[in-house]
Design a protein around this motif. Structure first.
Motif, PDB file in Angstrom:
ATOM      1  N   ASN A  18      87.700  50.049  74.082  1.00  0.00           N
ATOM      2  CA  ASN A  18      88.437  51.347  74.362  1.00  0.00           C
ATOM      3  C   ASN A  18      89.703  51.333  75.160  1.00  0.00           C
ATOM      4  OD1 ASN A  18      88.757  53.584  74.701  1.00  0.00           O
ATOM      5  ND2 ASN A  18      87.133  54.420  75.236  1.00  0.00           N
ATOM      6  N   THR A  21      91.040  53.700  77.976  1.00  0.00           N
ATOM      7  CA  THR A  21      90.162  53.774  78.618  1.00  0.00           C
ATOM      8  C   THR A  21      90.399  52.651  79.632  1.00  0.00           C
ATOM      9  OG1 THR A  21      88.260  54.115  77.890  1.00  0.00           O
ATOM     10  CG2 THR A  21      88.355  52.757  80.344  1.00  0.00           C
ATOM     11  N   ASN A  24      93.878  53.988  80.941  1.00  0.00           N
ATOM     12  CA  ASN A  24      93.640  54.820  82.388  1.00  0.00           C
ATOM     13  C   ASN A  24      93.633  54.164  83.575  1.00  0.00           C
ATOM     14  OD1 ASN A  24      94.353  57.119  81.167  1.00  0.00           O
ATOM     15  ND2 ASN A  24      91.922  57.284  80.901  1.00  0.00           N
ATOM     16  N   THR A  47      83.154  48.189  80.335  1.00  0.00           N
ATOM     17  CA  THR A  47      83.621  49.597  80.137  1.00  0.00           C
ATOM     18  C   THR A  47      82.791  49.452  79.391  1.00  0.00           C
ATOM     19  OG1 THR A  47      85.262  48.008  78.901  1.00  0.00           O
ATOM     20  CG2 THR A  47      85.890  49.877  81.246  1.00  0.00           C
ATOM     21  N   SER A  51      78.792  51.653  78.153  1.00  0.00           N
ATOM     22  CA  SER A  51      79.203  52.858  77.080  1.00  0.00           C
ATOM     23  C   SER A  51      78.447  52.650  76.037  1.00  0.00           C
ATOM     24  CB  SER A  51      81.109  52.956  76.891  1.00  0.00           C
ATOM     25  OG  SER A  51      80.952  54.342  77.948  1.00  0.00           O
ATOM     26  N   HIS A  82      87.542  53.805  87.124  1.00  0.00           N
ATOM     27  CA  HIS A  82      86.551  54.502  85.247  1.00  0.00           C
ATOM     28  C   HIS A  82      85.394  54.803  85.933  1.00  0.00           C
ATOM     29  CE1 HIS A  82      84.952  53.939  81.490  1.00  0.00           C
ATOM     30  NE2 HIS A  82      83.670  52.862  81.765  1.00  0.00           N
ATOM     31  N   GLU A  85      86.331  58.418  86.415  1.00  0.00           N
ATOM     32  CA  GLU A  85      86.036  59.058  84.080  1.00  0.00           C
ATOM     33  C   GLU A  85      85.245  59.280  84.491  1.00  0.00           C
ATOM     34  OE1 GLU A  85      89.596  58.275  81.843  1.00  0.00           O
ATOM     35  OE2 GLU A  85      88.991  56.328  82.874  1.00  0.00           O
ATOM     36  N   LYS A  86      83.973  58.735  84.360  1.00  0.00           N
ATOM     37  CA  LYS A  86      82.375  58.547  84.198  1.00  0.00           C
ATOM     38  C   LYS A  86      81.759  59.323  85.265  1.00  0.00           C
ATOM     39  CE  LYS A  86      80.940  56.108  80.813  1.00  0.00           C
ATOM     40  NZ  LYS A  86      80.850  56.218  79.838  1.00  0.00           N
TER      41      LYS A  86
END
Length: 846
Positions: A18, A21, A24, A47, A51, A82, A85-86
């Motif tokens: 990703n 991601t 970021n 990551t 996910s 990260h 963000e989750k």
């Protein structure tokens, strides 16, 4: 059983990466810490696991087994970004000692620290995120990153004896949390045979583990991220516990082999402690001069390690006193006693640069004066002192020598340590195996062997060793850590065993000379000949004057939320009665310039400074928004109800534009190439690139090559310029093949030389600037009419090089003022095509 690390393959397939991601994460870390390949791999795995990994266990416990100095804390910082963000807001960081806590706080919160890990502004989408230290999670801001710091012992005490404002088990009721355990091996001792633990130790460990597990299991969305460099995977119980938890395994041995550490040297001397200490001081000052000669301002540091605190304090007093009274005769004695070896290099340097011993002594007295010495043996060190020893690389940190016992065995982050002096002479081996003390010393060496980053030319990697193949280079000593010990063969054998066991040394290596033949040094090629090479530079290709065609032609889509619903009979075949949706195409600029400017301001990627890195000729953000070469021709199809499409609100337009811009930035970040190789090849004097050197070889390579040398009798071959050969089986076979065609070449060429490339030269890929080191370079000189024609042929074996070298044959230019003719080409010596036929395709054979 397959381990987690094996389930998640070594390289995550590109379709699973990703890039949004990753962008970021990278945008919100300090830009001076460029991610290394293995760190990217760690993030890819992490990551992907969160996910997409279908066998994820919840709550999730993961272990990052990473070498000392490989950047565990940077991975923590990226993981925090990260996980925010989750949807995670609360992080509990716990570790075994307070020194690591203070260091980590400095790394996370002190923007003025040289080791601050985050960007100055953490921004995710249009949200500015603050990172804050908290005492508990009950009164924190749900928009912030909230971190509670604690020792393992303190965490257990605080959780089980609640006080006002303390963190309690209630903090974790209905709240998902991320637990981050640094130096995680400390909470795994209970997994070993408990019968080997003292009763009190066993009770403590079990209670700590119980506290951590109670928090961890409070919510199925919780995460426990463990980080350590020294987990004992040889222990069956520990290995069993972590088989399904190790998400990334990057041990010290691989870290060293990849070139990210200093190499370790052990210097023995049958001398009293101060005399050994002064040898380390001389080496330290010598390195400082070598760095300064190359324009690098740094301050090498020495660690003096004692057995007991009282011994350390006494030695500090003795050292300070004797440095004050140091004189030329003291240094002269060392010079007279060392007519070879590394200490000899110091005095050669002083003489070559006309530095008198008097001036050198004055420097030592100044640089190692009392105020530049620091002791870290007190049980109650001040916060200022802890921060001082964790910022030794800073320009305003003047300490040159540290006096310690064992407070620096863990959590110490220092790059400019180059000498460790062991001031005692004891050992605790059992049955020939290294004892606990020696293993601890080896681990300290591993911590001190973190590479000090420097770069002499832009082609060099900054964070990796550069002189493994140039052991005689004066900068090699700046890539080495010296461990100074009393002369004790049994202890040194024990220490070497410990260093091999942790991956800090090869079991055995051999230094061998690799010298040019005297006859080759007399040749015209060596004396006046050139080798043509290209250079790497920043990617500023003028073709980057617009968005890629793939983006300009792409039809972006956005679906409006209609807010409608419908009901139907579960057994009815009649269709539902949802309102009919329609599509409408817009040019992005038709949604309004004010909307586009607002969206641009919300996304860090579109800062003008970053856009300029992608589009060299871009004049302004306004041009980027309005020009047909950029956003001006981007189209967007919006799907929604007819009445919505006719009356789009400002918020709907902004949301649609943000989605398009986010999609575009993901593609641009993925396609960005930071470097490219020039297609212009410039001449360099061959004698400046190829010279005598010392190779550092493993025994099997040295032995095999010596046998090959005897069989082939290379020394008697005119075309081979060295006195010996060390290479792969493929390279050996190629030399045999070349010997067979040499006589035919000799009839057509005046000079023929085949030079093995032991990291002498490199070329750079036109596409991405990747360094490529051909295995051999073939030089041929041919008389053509009234001028000379020179052929330079790169010979390679790796598949990855073939594309570039094929391009090289058709897409390069030579920059030379010489009237002679030069032809540059390449071929693969592992091809099934006979060598003679390959040569005929690139050189003029009659």
């Amino acid at each position: 059983m397959q381990t987690l690390a094996q389930e998640i393959s070594t390289e995550i397939p590109e379709e699973y990466i990703n890039y949004k991601t990753m962008r970021n994460i990278e945008n919100n870390l300090n830009s001076k810490f460029q991610l290394r390949p293995y760190q990217r791999d760690a993030f890819y795995r992490f990551t992907y696991y969160l996910s997409q990994f279908k066998n994820r266990i919840k709550p999730s416990q993961l272990l990052f087994h990473m070498a000392t100095g490989s950047g565990k804390t940077l991975i923590m910082a990226g993981a925090i970004i990260h996980l925010y963000e989750k949807g995670y807001r609360n992080f509990l960081f716990f570790v075994d000692n307070t020194n690591i806590i203070e260091k980590t706080k400095d790394n996370f919160f002190n923007v003025n620290s040289s080791k601050y890990l985050f960007s100055n502004r953490i921004q995710l989408g249009d949200k500015i995120v603050k990172i804050k230290e908290a005492d508990n999670f009950q009164s924190t801001n749900n928009q912030d990153i909230n971190i509670v710091f604690s020792t393992i012992q303190g965490l257990h005490s605080r959780m089980n004896t609640p006080k006002e404002n303390n963190i309690t088990f209630e903090d974790f009721v209905d709240t998902k949390v991320v637990l981050i355990s640094d130096e995680a091996h400390h909470i795994n001792a209970e997994t070993k045979n408990k019968n080997r633990l003292a009763k009190s130790e066993s009770e403590n460990l079990l209670s700590w583990e119980g506290t951590v597990n109670r928090i961890f299991n409070a919510n199925k969305e919780n995460l426990l991220l463990e980080f350590t460099a020294t987990i004992d995977l040889s222990n069956k119980e520990i290995r069993k516990k972590y088989e399904d938890k190790i998400i990334f395994n990057y041990p010290l041995k691989q870290f060293r082999l990849d070139g990210y550490s200093k190499e370790v040297k052990v210097l023995q001397a049958d001398l009293p402690p101060f005399e050994r200490a002064i040898q380390a001081v001389l080496l330290s000052q010598f390195r400082r001069k070598i760095f300064e000669k190359k324009g690098i301002s740094t301050k090498p540091v020495v660690l003096f390690k004692s057995k007991k605190i009282d011994d350390s304090r006494r030695f500090l007093v003795e050292f300070s006193k004797r440095i004050k009274t140091l004189n030329v005769s003291d240094i002269q004695k060392i010079k007279d006693a060392n007519q070879k070896g590394v200490l000899k290099h110091i005095f050669n340097y002083l003489e070559d640069n006309q530095i008198s011993l008097e001036n050198f002594v004055d420097e030592l007295k100044e640089d190692f004066s009392e105020e530049k010495l620091i002791s870290v043996d007190s049980k109650d060190e001040s916060e200022a002192k802890q921060l001082a020893i964790n910022s030794l690389e800073d320009e305003n940190n003047y300490y040159r020598a540290i006096f310690a016992v064992d407070k620096l065995n863990e959590g110490w982050d220092v790059l400019n340590l180059f000498d460790i002096v062991r001031l005692y002479d004891t050992k605790d081996s059992r049955k020939g195996n290294p004892g606990k003390t020696t293993i601890s010393e080896a681990q300290l060496i591993g911590r001190g062997a973190r590479y000090y980053p420097f770069q002499i030319s832009k082609e060099q990697p900054r964070y990796k060793r550069k002189y493994d193949e140039f052991l005689d280079h004066e900068l090699r000593i700046c890539e080495e850590l010296y461990y100074h010990s009393f002369q004790n063969p049994e202890y040194i054998k024990e220490l070497n065993t410990a260093l091999v066991s942790i991956g800090m040394k090869e079991a055995q290596t051999e230094q061998v000379p690799f010298k040019l033949k005297a006859s080759f040094k007399k040749s015209s090629l060596f004396k006046t000949g050139d080798i043509f090479l290209n250079e790497r530079h920043k990617n500023l290709k003028p073709s980057n004057t617009s968005l890629p065609q793939s983006l300009l032609l792409k039809e972006f889509t956005f679906y409006l939320k209609t807010g409608t619903s419908s009901t139907s009979n579960a057994f009815s075949k009649a269709p539902s009665t949802l309102s009919k949706l329609e599509e409408k195409e817009f040019k992005l600029v038709e949604l309004g310039l004010s909307i586009l400017f607002k969206a641009i301001r919300k996304l860090p990627f579109y800062r003008f400074s970053n856009l300029k890195q992608h589009f060299l000729n871009l004049k302004s953000v306004s041009e980027f928004i309005t020009s047909e070469a950029y956003l001006g021709s981007v189209k967007l199809t919006i799907t929604g109800l007819p009445e919505q499409l006719d009356n789009l609100s400002a918020n709907q337009k902004l949301e649609a534009v943000l989605k398009v811009l986010d999609d575009i930035s993901t593609v641009l970040a993925k396609e960005k190439t930071e470097y490219i190789g020039s297609n212009v090849f410039k001449p360099f004097r061959l004698k400046d690139k190829v010279y005598d050197k010392t190779l550092n070889l493993r025994p099997e390579n040295s032995k095999k090559s010596k046998e090959f040398e005897v069989l082939q009798d290379l020394y008697n071959q005119d075309w081979y310029p060295f006195e010996s050969f060390f290479g792969t089986t493929e390279e050996e076979q190629f030399l045999e093949s070349f010997g067979l065609v040499y006589n035919e070449l000799k009839s057509q060429f005046e000079e023929i030389y085949l030079i093995p490339n032991k990291r002498y030269v490199r070329v750079y890929s036109f596409e991405n600037g990747k360094a490529i080191e051909p295995s051999f370079v073939l030089f041929l000189k041919q008389k053509k009419d009234d001028k000379n024609r020179y052929y330079q042929v790169f010979l390679h074996s790796k598949k990855l090089e073939k594309k570039f070298l094929k391009q090289l044959y058709i897409d390069h230019s030579l920059n030379s003022s010489n009237k002679d003719e030069y032809v540059l080409s390449s071929l693969s010596f592992t091809s099934s095509t006979p060598l003679k036929d390959q040569l005929a395709s690139v050189v003029n054979l009659e």
